[in-house]
Motif scaffolding. Structure first.
Motif, mmCIF file in Angstrom:
data_model
loop_
_atom_site.group_PDB
_atom_site.id
_atom_site.type_symbol
_atom_site.label_atom_id
_atom_site.label_comp_id
_atom_site.label_asym_id
_atom_site.label_seq_id
_atom_site.Cartn_x
_atom_site.Cartn_y
_atom_site.Cartn_z
ATOM 1 N N ARG A 257 0.698 -1.177 0.015
ATOM 2 C CA ARG A 257 -0.070 0.028 0.061
ATOM 3 C C ARG A 257 0.930 1.332 -0.088
ATOM 4 O O ARG A 257 1.779 1.151 0.719
ATOM 5 N N GLU A 259 0.774 5.744 -0.426
ATOM 6 C CA GLU A 259 0.076 6.918 -0.842
ATOM 7 C C GLU A 259 1.066 7.937 -1.673
ATOM 8 O O GLU A 259 2.134 8.333 -1.331
ATOM 9 N N THR A 261 1.388 11.460 -3.877
ATOM 10 C CA THR A 261 1.179 12.846 -4.019
ATOM 11 C C THR A 261 1.045 13.227 -5.615
ATOM 12 O O THR A 261 2.487 12.931 -5.929
ATOM 13 N N VAL A 271 -3.586 13.522 -3.333
ATOM 14 C CA VAL A 271 -3.352 12.343 -2.728
ATOM 15 C C VAL A 271 -3.906 11.084 -3.189
ATOM 16 O O VAL A 271 -5.327 11.195 -3.054
ATOM 17 N N GLU A 273 -4.351 7.101 -2.759
ATOM 18 C CA GLU A 273 -3.947 5.800 -2.241
ATOM 19 C C GLU A 273 -4.067 4.478 -3.099
ATOM 20 O O GLU A 273 -4.946 4.442 -3.978
#
Length: 312
Positions: A257, A259, A261, A271, A273
């Motif tokens: 996983r 995140e 930007t 942002v 995911e």
């Protein structure tokens, strides 16, 4: 006959986030047959191929061999070879071309500088200059890597060339055999899977105008795979197709996983995911390989940051 690309297409496997990664591409013309590892199994001097592999390692430069579409004459020593270098990072996108009669001159390049997006060394060593023609369409056709690349890639390259499309080359390896035919478009560095001639023409027309087509797009080679998926998701959500409008500025986290930007040239910021999943049911990643569950990049959330959030 079932092939890895047939199975992938039947399972509707997503292509986003599957492009090869390279900030800078270095392409050397080498006619004739290619082996599975073309730099050391073609009519290029294998010692030179090994030296180029070693010199480009960990520099951000990916080197590949190219040849004109059509029958591949068994030519050991082409008199003049075409060479291209392209940098794909937004804000510093360029494509330069040169010719050489001595491919060993490539060893005189500063590959670290080339990977950083500096073209002055390419220009001075090889007499390079900005490419003034149409965008390049590099079609993977190396059947020694995977039969799908030859069965599907070579007819696509030939169809494009015979229909008058400029800038079409066959290339040794773009990864993702199961998405054949695969195409990389330079200078912007976006890759496409399951490509058809009419779609490639649309992609090239858009690239000529500085736009990106997202349909069938595997991602930009400038980013790692989570960034590729995130950037494409922002493009679709924001309706933004200008080639250099978006930049992946940060990727936090680790598999499975992240995140990511993504920023816009006008200051907007998102942002995204991204989660790594396993493609099921199992399928071959390439022809002749055992069944596996290739990693896929799934966008699970996308948030545009407000000015208040940015200020905070």
């Amino acid at each position: 006959m079932s092939t890895c690309s047939t199975v992938s297409r039947e399972l509707d496997e997503p292509v986003a986030g599957t492009a090869a990664t390279a900030r800078t591409w270095l392409l050397l013309e080498q006619p004739g047959p290619w082996g599975a590892k073309a730099l050391t199994s073609s009519h290029l001097d294998p010692a030179l191929g090994r030296a180029l592999e070693a010199a480009t390692r960990d520099t951000g430069v990916r080197i590949a061999l190219i040849r004109r579409p059509g029958r591949h004459a068994d030519c050991h020593m082409p008199a003049v070879r075409q060479v291209y270098a392209a940098h794909t990072a937004p804000g510093n996108v360029w494509l330069h071309s040169a010719t050489t009669t001595d491919p060993e001159r490539l060893l005189g390049l500063d590959f670290a500088a080339l990977g950083r997006g500096e073209h002055t060394g390419f220009d001075s060593v090889l007499g390079g200059r900005p490419h003034e023609g149409d965008p390049l369409a590099l079609v993977c056709t190396n059947g020694k890597r995977d039969r799908c690349c030859a069965l599907l890639g070579r007819p696509l390259a030939a169809e494009l060339a015979t229909s008058g499309v400029e800038g079409v080359w066959e290339v040794t390896h773009l990864g993702g055999h199961r998405f054949s035919p695969t195409v990389l478009v330079l200078p912007y560095g976006y890759a496409y899977g399951r490509a058809q001639a009419h779609a490639v023409k649309e992609v090239l027309h858009a690239a000529h105008e500085g736009r990106i087509v997202v349909d069938g797009c595997r991602g930009s080679s400038a980013w790692e795979r989570p960034g590729q998926a995130a950037e494409l998701a922002v493009r679709e959500a924001a309706g933004e197709y200008a080639a250099e409008a978006l930049t992946v500025v940060r990727t936090d986290g680790a598999a499975p996983r992240w995140e990511v930007t993504v920023t816009h040239a006008d200051g907007r910021r998102w942002v995204v995911e991204v989660a790594q999943g396993a493609s099921l049911p199992p399928r071959p990643e390439s022809c002749g390989s055992v069944l596996g569950s290739p990693a896929r990049m799934d966008v699970v959330a996308l948030h545009e940051l407000t000015m208040a959030a940015l200020a905070g």
